[in-house]
Design a protein around this motif. Sequence first.
Motif, short mmCIF file in Angstrom:
data_model
loop_
_atom_site.label_atom_id
_atom_site.label_comp_id
_atom_site.label_asym_id
_atom_site.label_seq_id
_atom_site.Cartn_x
_atom_site.Cartn_y
_atom_site.Cartn_z
N LEU A 135 -6.91 3.98 1.02
CA LEU A 135 -7.77 2.82 1.18
C LEU A 135 -7.80 2.30 2.63
N GLY A 136 -6.96 2.87 3.48
CA GLY A 136 -6.93 2.47 4.88
C GLY A 136 -6.16 1.19 5.15
N TYR A 137 -5.27 0.82 4.23
CA TYR A 137 -4.47 -0.40 4.39
C TYR A 137 -3.16 -0.10 5.11
N SER A 138 -2.76 -1.00 5.97
CA SER A 138 -1.42 -0.95 6.54
C SER A 138 -0.48 -1.64 5.55
N GLN A 139 0.80 -1.52 5.79
CA GLN A 139 1.76 -2.26 4.95
C GLN A 139 1.50 -3.76 5.06
N LYS A 140 1.17 -4.22 6.25
CA LYS A 140 0.89 -5.64 6.45
C LYS A 140 -0.34 -6.07 5.66
N ASP A 141 -1.39 -5.24 5.69
CA ASP A 141 -2.60 -5.54 4.90
C ASP A 141 -2.24 -5.68 3.43
N LEU A 142 -1.48 -4.73 2.91
CA LEU A 142 -1.10 -4.75 1.50
C LEU A 142 -0.26 -5.98 1.20
N SER A 143 0.65 -6.33 2.09
CA SER A 143 1.49 -7.50 1.84
C SER A 143 0.64 -8.76 1.72
N GLU A 144 -0.39 -8.87 2.55
CA GLU A 144 -1.27 -10.04 2.49
C GLU A 144 -2.09 -10.04 1.20
N LEU A 145 -2.54 -8.87 0.77
CA LEU A 145 -3.34 -8.77 -0.45
C LEU A 145 -2.55 -9.12 -1.71
N CYS A 146 -1.27 -8.77 -1.71
CA CYS A 146 -0.49 -9.01 -2.93
C CYS A 146 0.44 -10.22 -2.82
N GLY A 147 0.45 -10.88 -1.67
CA GLY A 147 1.24 -12.11 -1.53
C GLY A 147 2.73 -11.90 -1.43
N LEU A 148 3.13 -10.76 -0.91
CA LEU A 148 4.56 -10.47 -0.71
C LEU A 148 4.83 -10.32 0.78
N PRO A 149 6.08 -10.57 1.20
CA PRO A 149 6.41 -10.35 2.61
C PRO A 149 6.25 -8.88 3.01
N HIS A 150 5.83 -8.67 4.24
CA HIS A 150 5.70 -7.31 4.76
C HIS A 150 7.01 -6.56 4.63
N SER A 151 8.12 -7.24 4.86
CA SER A 151 9.43 -6.59 4.78
C SER A 151 9.70 -6.06 3.37
N SER A 152 9.19 -6.74 2.35
CA SER A 152 9.38 -6.27 0.97
C SER A 152 8.63 -4.97 0.74
N ILE A 153 7.38 -4.91 1.23
CA ILE A 153 6.59 -3.69 1.09
C ILE A 153 7.31 -2.54 1.80
N SER A 154 7.80 -2.81 3.00
CA SER A 154 8.48 -1.79 3.79
C SER A 154 9.72 -1.27 3.06
N ARG A 155 10.54 -2.16 2.53
CA ARG A 155 11.76 -1.75 1.83
C ARG A 155 11.45 -0.97 0.56
N ILE A 156 10.40 -1.40 -0.16
CA ILE A 156 10.02 -0.69 -1.38
C ILE A 156 9.53 0.71 -1.04
N GLU A 157 8.68 0.82 -0.01
CA GLU A 157 8.17 2.13 0.37
C GLU A 157 9.26 3.05 0.91
N ALA A 158 10.31 2.49 1.45
CA ALA A 158 11.43 3.30 1.95
C ALA A 158 12.44 3.60 0.83
N CYS A 159 12.19 3.07 -0.36
CA CYS A 159 13.08 3.24 -1.53
C CYS A 159 14.49 2.73 -1.24
N THR A 160 14.58 1.65 -0.47
CA THR A 160 15.90 1.07 -0.21
C THR A 160 16.20 -0.07 -1.18
N VAL A 161 15.20 -0.45 -1.99
CA VAL A 161 15.40 -1.47 -3.02
C VAL A 161 14.75 -0.99 -4.31
N LYS A 162 15.21 -1.54 -5.42
CA LYS A 162 14.60 -1.26 -6.71
C LYS A 162 13.76 -2.49 -7.08
N PRO A 163 12.43 -2.37 -6.97
CA PRO A 163 11.59 -3.53 -7.25
C PRO A 163 11.53 -3.85 -8.74
#
Length: 91
Positions: free
Chosen positions: A42-70
């Motif tokens: 869709l051409g979204y950055s992690q920051k774009d996605l964080s804004e769309l879903c109302g979560l901090p960018h750092s949360s998206i980053s950690r989830i995508e890196a599989c360092t947390v279990k959402p």
Amino acid sequence: MRTWEDFKKDAKAINSSVKEDIEEMEALADIVSLIIERRIELGYSQKDLSELCGLPHSSISRIEACTVKPKVMTLIKIMTPLGLKLSVVNA
């Protein structure tokens, strides 16, 4: 030479707890891979996605890196603006 698949097979055979942990991480990795794939498609950055879903960018980053279990609700918040739906099926 042993492969990653060989290692996982041997590790799963050690005990049921290890098997469950590996299978849980594999399932999460599958979900996260689909999220990343769709976000990029869709051409979204992690920051774009964080804004769309109302979560901090750092949360998206950690989830995508599989360092947390959402939590499931967090996954749903992320998947919704990507046009993805979380489903439960018989395995």
